[in-house]
Design a protein around this motif. Sequence first.
Motif, PDB file in Angstrom:
ATOM      1  N   GLY A 201       0.829  -1.202   0.000  1.00  0.00           N
ATOM      2  CA  GLY A 201       0.000   0.000   0.000  1.00  0.00           C
ATOM      3  C   GLY A 201       0.861   1.249   0.000  1.00  0.00           C
ATOM      4  N   ASP A 202       0.193   2.389  -0.075  1.00  0.00           N
ATOM      5  CA  ASP A 202       0.853   3.684  -0.143  1.00  0.00           C
ATOM      6  C   ASP A 202       1.247   4.131   1.266  1.00  0.00           C
ATOM      7  OD1 ASP A 202       1.640   6.276  -0.571  1.00  0.00           O
ATOM      8  OD2 ASP A 202      -0.020   6.782  -1.890  1.00  0.00           O
ATOM      9  N   HIS A 203       2.544   4.341   1.479  1.00  0.00           N
ATOM     10  CA  HIS A 203       3.034   4.731   2.801  1.00  0.00           C
ATOM     11  C   HIS A 203       2.511   6.101   3.226  1.00  0.00           C
ATOM     12  CE1 HIS A 203       6.739   1.832   2.563  1.00  0.00           C
ATOM     13  NE2 HIS A 203       5.569   1.213   2.542  1.00  0.00           N
ATOM     14  N   SER A 204       2.059   6.908   2.267  1.00  0.00           N
ATOM     15  CA  SER A 204       1.520   8.225   2.625  1.00  0.00           C
ATOM     16  C   SER A 204       0.260   8.098   3.467  1.00  0.00           C
ATOM     17  CB  SER A 204       1.221   9.044   1.367  1.00  0.00           C
ATOM     18  OG  SER A 204       0.284   8.385   0.534  1.00  0.00           O
ATOM     19  N   THR A 205      -0.373   6.918   3.429  1.00  0.00           N
ATOM     20  CA  THR A 205      -1.524   6.665   4.290  1.00  0.00           C
ATOM     21  C   THR A 205      -1.146   6.878   5.753  1.00  0.00           C
ATOM     22  OG1 THR A 205      -2.390   5.026   2.742  1.00  0.00           O
ATOM     23  CG2 THR A 205      -3.216   4.928   4.986  1.00  0.00           C
ATOM     24  N   VAL A 206       0.013   6.386   6.139  1.00  0.00           N
ATOM     25  CA  VAL A 206       0.472   6.530   7.516  1.00  0.00           C
ATOM     26  C   VAL A 206       0.680   8.002   7.847  1.00  0.00           C
ATOM     27  CG1 VAL A 206       2.297   5.958   9.163  1.00  0.00           C
ATOM     28  CG2 VAL A 206       1.551   4.260   7.477  1.00  0.00           C
ATOM     29  N   THR A 207       1.284   8.734   6.928  1.00  0.00           N
ATOM     30  CA  THR A 207       1.547  10.152   7.148  1.00  0.00           C
ATOM     31  C   THR A 207       0.257  10.915   7.418  1.00  0.00           C
ATOM     32  OG1 THR A 207       3.433   9.990   5.637  1.00  0.00           O
ATOM     33  CG2 THR A 207       2.639  12.201   6.174  1.00  0.00           C
ATOM     34  N   VAL A 208      -0.771  10.615   6.646  1.00  0.00           N
ATOM     35  CA  VAL A 208      -2.055  11.303   6.813  1.00  0.00           C
ATOM     36  C   VAL A 208      -2.670  10.973   8.167  1.00  0.00           C
ATOM     37  CG1 VAL A 208      -4.398  11.545   5.934  1.00  0.00           C
ATOM     38  CG2 VAL A 208      -2.478  11.418   4.346  1.00  0.00           C
ATOM     39  N   HIS A 209      -2.676   9.695   8.538  1.00  0.00           N
ATOM     40  CA  HIS A 209      -3.266   9.304   9.821  1.00  0.00           C
ATOM     41  C   HIS A 209      -2.498   9.905  10.993  1.00  0.00           C
ATOM     42  CE1 HIS A 209      -6.440   6.827   8.361  1.00  0.00           C
ATOM     43  NE2 HIS A 209      -5.643   5.954   7.774  1.00  0.00           N
ATOM     44  N   VAL A 210      -1.181   9.979  10.891  1.00  0.00           N
ATOM     45  CA  VAL A 210      -0.385  10.601  11.954  1.00  0.00           C
ATOM     46  C   VAL A 210      -0.735  12.075  12.069  1.00  0.00           C
ATOM     47  CG1 VAL A 210       1.946  11.317  12.611  1.00  0.00           C
ATOM     48  CG2 VAL A 210       1.538   8.974  11.865  1.00  0.00           C
ATOM     49  N   ARG A 211      -0.850  12.749  10.935  1.00  0.00           N
ATOM     50  CA  ARG A 211      -1.183  14.180  10.972  1.00  0.00           C
ATOM     51  C   ARG A 211      -2.552  14.414  11.593  1.00  0.00           C
ATOM     52  NH1 ARG A 211       0.007  15.376   6.139  1.00  0.00           N
ATOM     53  NH2 ARG A 211      -2.017  15.253   5.111  1.00  0.00           N
ATOM     54  N   ARG A 212      -3.543  13.607  11.210  1.00  0.00           N
ATOM     55  CA  ARG A 212      -4.888  13.753  11.768  1.00  0.00           C
ATOM     56  C   ARG A 212      -4.902  13.420  13.264  1.00  0.00           C
ATOM     57  NH1 ARG A 212      -9.360  14.216   8.930  1.00  0.00           N
ATOM     58  NH2 ARG A 212     -10.491  12.936  10.443  1.00  0.00           N
ATOM     59  N   LEU A 213      -4.136  12.422  13.648  1.00  0.00           N
ATOM     60  CA  LEU A 213      -4.071  12.046  15.060  1.00  0.00           C
ATOM     61  C   LEU A 213      -3.434  13.155  15.886  1.00  0.00           C
ATOM     62  CD1 LEU A 213      -4.537   9.914  17.226  1.00  0.00           C
ATOM     63  CD2 LEU A 213      -2.351   8.873  16.580  1.00  0.00           C
ATOM     64  N   ARG A 214      -2.380  13.746  15.376  1.00  0.00           N
ATOM     65  CA  ARG A 214      -1.737  14.858  16.093  1.00  0.00           C
ATOM     66  C   ARG A 214      -2.705  16.013  16.303  1.00  0.00           C
ATOM     67  NH1 ARG A 214       4.010  14.959  12.782  1.00  0.00           N
ATOM     68  NH2 ARG A 214       5.253  13.747  14.277  1.00  0.00           N
ATOM     69  N   GLU A 215      -3.545  16.283  15.310  1.00  0.00           N
ATOM     70  CA  GLU A 215      -4.501  17.386  15.430  1.00  0.00           C
ATOM     71  C   GLU A 215      -5.466  17.171  16.584  1.00  0.00           C
ATOM     72  OE1 GLU A 215      -6.312  17.496  11.598  1.00  0.00           O
ATOM     73  OE2 GLU A 215      -4.603  18.493  10.631  1.00  0.00           O
ATOM     74  N   LYS A 216      -5.630  15.926  17.015  1.00  0.00           N
ATOM     75  CA  LYS A 216      -6.595  15.614  18.062  1.00  0.00           C
ATOM     76  C   LYS A 216      -5.964  15.411  19.436  1.00  0.00           C
ATOM     77  CE  LYS A 216      -9.699  13.524  14.681  1.00  0.00           C
ATOM     78  NZ  LYS A 216     -10.443  12.318  14.239  1.00  0.00           N
ATOM     79  N   VAL A 217      -4.713  14.936  19.473  1.00  0.00           N
ATOM     80  CA  VAL A 217      -4.138  14.587  20.778  1.00  0.00           C
ATOM     81  C   VAL A 217      -3.006  15.510  21.216  1.00  0.00           C
ATOM     82  CG1 VAL A 217      -4.747  12.157  20.437  1.00  0.00           C
ATOM     83  CG2 VAL A 217      -2.448  12.930  19.830  1.00  0.00           C
ATOM     84  N   GLU A 218      -2.459  16.289  20.293  1.00  0.00           N
ATOM     85  CA  GLU A 218      -1.356  17.181  20.654  1.00  0.00           C
ATOM     86  C   GLU A 218      -1.885  18.552  21.072  1.00  0.00           C
ATOM     87  OE1 GLU A 218       1.770  16.504  20.880  1.00  0.00           O
ATOM     88  OE2 GLU A 218       2.200  14.762  19.596  1.00  0.00           O
ATOM     89  N   THR A 219      -1.240  19.161  22.052  1.00  0.00           N
ATOM     90  CA  THR A 219      -1.595  20.517  22.452  1.00  0.00           C
ATOM     91  C   THR A 219      -1.312  21.495  21.335  1.00  0.00           C
ATOM     92  OG1 THR A 219      -1.090  19.982  24.762  1.00  0.00           O
ATOM     93  CG2 THR A 219      -1.211  22.315  24.177  1.00  0.00           C
ATOM     94  N   ASP A 220      -0.175  21.316  20.675  1.00  0.00           N
ATOM     95  CA  ASP A 220       0.200  22.129  19.521  1.00  0.00           C
ATOM     96  C   ASP A 220       0.601  21.168  18.393  1.00  0.00           C
ATOM     97  OD1 ASP A 220       1.154  23.853  17.633  1.00  0.00           O
ATOM     98  OD2 ASP A 220       2.704  24.762  18.883  1.00  0.00           O
ATOM     99  N   PRO A 221      -0.312  20.846  17.483  1.00  0.00           N
ATOM    100  CA  PRO A 221      -0.011  19.873  16.427  1.00  0.00           C
ATOM    101  C   PRO A 221       1.161  20.266  15.534  1.00  0.00           C
ATOM    102  CG  PRO A 221      -2.373  20.289  16.571  1.00  0.00           C
ATOM    103  CD  PRO A 221      -1.710  21.316  17.427  1.00  0.00           C
ATOM    104  N   MET A 222       1.415  21.576  15.413  1.00  0.00           N
ATOM    105  CA  MET A 222       2.535  22.021  14.589  1.00  0.00           C
ATOM    106  C   MET A 222       3.874  21.768  15.274  1.00  0.00           C
ATOM    107  SD  MET A 222       1.130  22.960  11.845  1.00  0.00           S
ATOM    108  CE  MET A 222       2.563  23.699  11.060  1.00  0.00           C
ATOM    109  N   HIS A 223       3.847  21.611  16.584  1.00  0.00           N
ATOM    110  CA  HIS A 223       5.059  21.317  17.349  1.00  0.00           C
ATOM    111  C   HIS A 223       4.762  20.147  18.292  1.00  0.00           C
ATOM    112  CE1 HIS A 223       5.429  25.565  16.125  1.00  0.00           C
ATOM    113  NE2 HIS A 223       6.709  25.272  15.951  1.00  0.00           N
ATOM    114  N   PRO A 224       4.593  18.957  17.742  1.00  0.00           N
ATOM    115  CA  PRO A 224       4.171  17.804  18.553  1.00  0.00           C
ATOM    116  C   PRO A 224       5.233  17.391  19.565  1.00  0.00           C
ATOM    117  CG  PRO A 224       4.816  17.091  16.359  1.00  0.00           C
ATOM    118  CD  PRO A 224       4.797  18.592  16.323  1.00  0.00           C
ATOM    119  N   THR A 225       4.769  17.047  20.759  1.00  0.00           N
ATOM    120  CA  THR A 225       5.673  16.550  21.799  1.00  0.00           C
ATOM    121  C   THR A 225       5.399  15.084  22.123  1.00  0.00           C
ATOM    122  OG1 THR A 225       4.148  17.314  23.533  1.00  0.00           O
ATOM    123  CG2 THR A 225       5.886  18.830  22.832  1.00  0.00           C
ATOM    124  N   LEU A 226       4.220  14.601  21.751  1.00  0.00           N
ATOM    125  CA  LEU A 226       3.850  13.220  22.044  1.00  0.00           C
ATOM    126  C   LEU A 226       4.262  12.288  20.899  1.00  0.00           C
ATOM    127  CD1 LEU A 226       2.395  11.279  24.021  1.00  0.00           C
ATOM    128  CD2 LEU A 226       0.285  11.745  22.741  1.00  0.00           C
TER     129      LEU A 226
END
Length: 240
Positions: A201-226
């Motif tokens: 499959g396309d590895h970019s799938t992982v990139t998209v899911h990580v980005r969407r997940l950061r938007e929900k669980v990180e305090t600052d998604p642009m500067h993730p700490t988790l």
Amino acid sequence: MANILVVDDDTTVAEVVVSYLRRAGHTSSVLGDGQLALDALADATPDLLILDVMLPSVDGLKVCAILRENHPDLPIIMLTALADAEDRIAGLEMGADDYLTKPFSPRELVLRVESVLRRIQPPLASIPSGDAVETPRAAVEELLRAGDLTVNPLSRRVTRGDTELTLTVRELDLLVFLLRNPGRAFNREELMRDVWGWTFGDHSTVTVHVRRLREKVETDPMHPTLIQTVWGIGYRLELP
């Protein structure tokens, strides 16, 4: 057995998909119009939705975006005839859990469907009769924590402080996996295989899911700490 709604205006594709789903033991119905799908889903929610991108009235991407507002927990697998990676990623950005590019193998679609359904299967009910059986606490409840983030994999509930978060099936799978393996860096291929069971499959799938997940669980998604990026490798979850 699951109740699956197939939304595709290509009757040939829809008939083949329904045939394979029924062979696998699922019930299914078909709609060929985006607005009809939205109207139907306002009255009843299936266990899973298979959604084509190119639809009359309302296209699949818009349908997906609307459903994510009203039915955030509904598993969605998108079908697309668009071969460009950006077009395929658009579905994931709208909140789809998975996608397949036409032409596709109906058997592969069934495998993807069952992969999603396994992950949303609720815990088995307690034994109704007979001798009582003591169940290990870990089998009843496992709480994963990172700072003020708490995840219960069995109930599939995620909270940050007193706020409950809404994650898609794939996002929650990814978060649970990373929380169970803190401090270890995984490349995208490993995450596709170990989290979702995909060997291709396309590895970019992982990139998209990580980005969407950061938007929900990180305090600052642009500067993730988790969920941190490990350059040249992939991603690593760091506990506070």
